[in-house]
Design an enzyme around this catalytic site. Structure first.
Site, PDB file in Angstrom:
ATOM      1  N   ARG A   1       0.841  -1.196   0.000  1.00 54.19           N
ATOM      2  CA  ARG A   1       0.000   0.000   0.000  1.00 54.19           C
ATOM      3  C   ARG A   1       0.880   1.251   0.000  1.00 54.19           C
ATOM      4  NH1 ARG A   1      -0.603   4.819   2.278  1.00 54.19           N
ATOM      5  NH2 ARG A   1      -0.040   3.891   4.291  1.00 54.19           N
TER       6      ARG A   1
ATOM      7  N   CYS B   1       6.478   9.793   1.483  1.00 56.69           N
ATOM      8  CA  CYS B   1       5.332  10.690   1.584  1.00 56.69           C
ATOM      9  C   CYS B   1       5.303  11.619   0.371  1.00 56.69           C
ATOM     10  CB  CYS B   1       5.414  11.514   2.866  1.00 56.69           C
ATOM     11  SG  CYS B   1       4.072  12.700   3.060  1.00 56.69           S
TER      12      CYS B   1
END
Length: 316
Positions: free
Chosen positions: A24, A251
């Site tokens: 993920r 991120c």
């Protein structure tokens, strides 16, 4: 009787849990979409390596993260050994509605917030207060479904927009999650701003304030301190970690925030220290090399290149 910070007695083998988040957290950051059959094959490889907790999919809008738009197909296609926990990430109540339509395909649900208001707004276009109000509603639904409610607090160790995030603010959010029914709370070093000294202070405080909650460490290697931070967390009693094979992920907000610590590097370090993970390191490395082949580029973990330390002590 002497009891150590992680509830062991002296001489007892240290054991940790490692959740694999690459399918993920890693795949969503790839510039190109990975084919569904390749995702399924890689996740199955991780299962055969002994990984018992895998973050598989996210129920976000496909136009926002198209790389994960095949999440349901992946969940239906994987063939994991019995007992492997499958986690899905849910951003809001709409995402939870969609997830519960296939509730039989997973065991764990993760809800998330950023401790930094600026990062939360840039990441999901909501204030922290709006997010936590939704969390309290979603938490009740997750628990009522008999699912494990896990929480993730991003930017726990610092924010590129706001700087250092106060420890009390982070732990206050953690306590709100616990009150909403979360039994596991992960603290994310989202843009790699943690250092070992602060990590020791942080996890000592978190473990003290969250009795009965599984406290999880999630470090990024943005500035090369990921494994040192994991070691610091371990030494004050943290026994739950998240990592990503091949050091995939990172991120997307802001640019330059590189990947998570590599699962194979983390597991290799633990095994060299005599810490039991329950994972087959050779097979984890094989899975990371398989991902490298699928992506057609070199990945950044050290163990892909160097392999395991052959004289590492046995952990059983």
């Amino acid at each position: 009787m002497t009891v150590l910070p992680d509830n062991r007695t002296p001489g007892e083998t240290r054991r940790v849990h490692v959740r694999e988040v690459g399918p993920r957290d890693g795949f969503q950051n790839e510039p190109e979409t990975i084919a569904t059959p390749d995702k399924i094959r890689l996740i199955d490889e991780l299962g055969r390596a002994g990984v018992t907790r895998i973050e598989v999919a996210s129920f976000v809008r496909p136009d926002v993260i198209p790389q994960l738009s095949d999440g349901v197909e992946v969940l239906k296609g994987i063939d994991l050994p019995a007992g492997v926990e499958r986690m899905v990430l849910v951003p809001n109540s709409k995402g939870l509605d969609n997830a519960l339509k296939v509730r039989e395909l997973f065991e764990d649900v993760a809800l998330f917030v950023s401790a930094s208001g600026t990062h939360n707004k840039k990441n999901i276009n909501r204030t922290v207060e709006e997010t936590m109000a939704d969390v309290k509603v979603m938490g009740k639904r997750i628990v009522a479904e008999g699912l494990k409610f896990c929480a993730v607090i991003a930017t726990s160790f610092g924010c590129p927009y706001e700087g250092k995030v106060p420890l009390d603010r982070v732990l206050g959010l953690a306590e709100e999650f616990a009150e909403a029914g979360a039994t596991e709370i992960g603290f994310g070093d989202t843009t790699g701003m943690a250092n070992p000294a602060y990590v020791s202070q942080f996890f000592a405080a978190a473990l003290g304030r969250l009795p009965g909650v599984e406290v999880t460490a999630h470090f990024h290697n943005t500035r090369g301190q990921g494994l040192a931070n994991a070691y610091a967390a371990l030494e004050v009693g943290c026994t739950s970690f998240e990592s990503s094979f091949g050091e995939l992920g990172g991120c997307p907000v802001p640019a330059g925030s590189t990947g998570n610590i590599a699962t194979e590097d983390l597991v290799g370090m633990f095994h060299e220290m005599g810490v039991d993970t329950g994972l087959d390191l050779d097979r984890v490395i094989e899975a990371a090399r398989s991902a490298q082949g699928v992506l057609g580029r070199k990945l950044t973990s050290h163990s892909i290149v160097a392999g395991p330390v052959l004289w590492a002590p046995a952990t059983d």
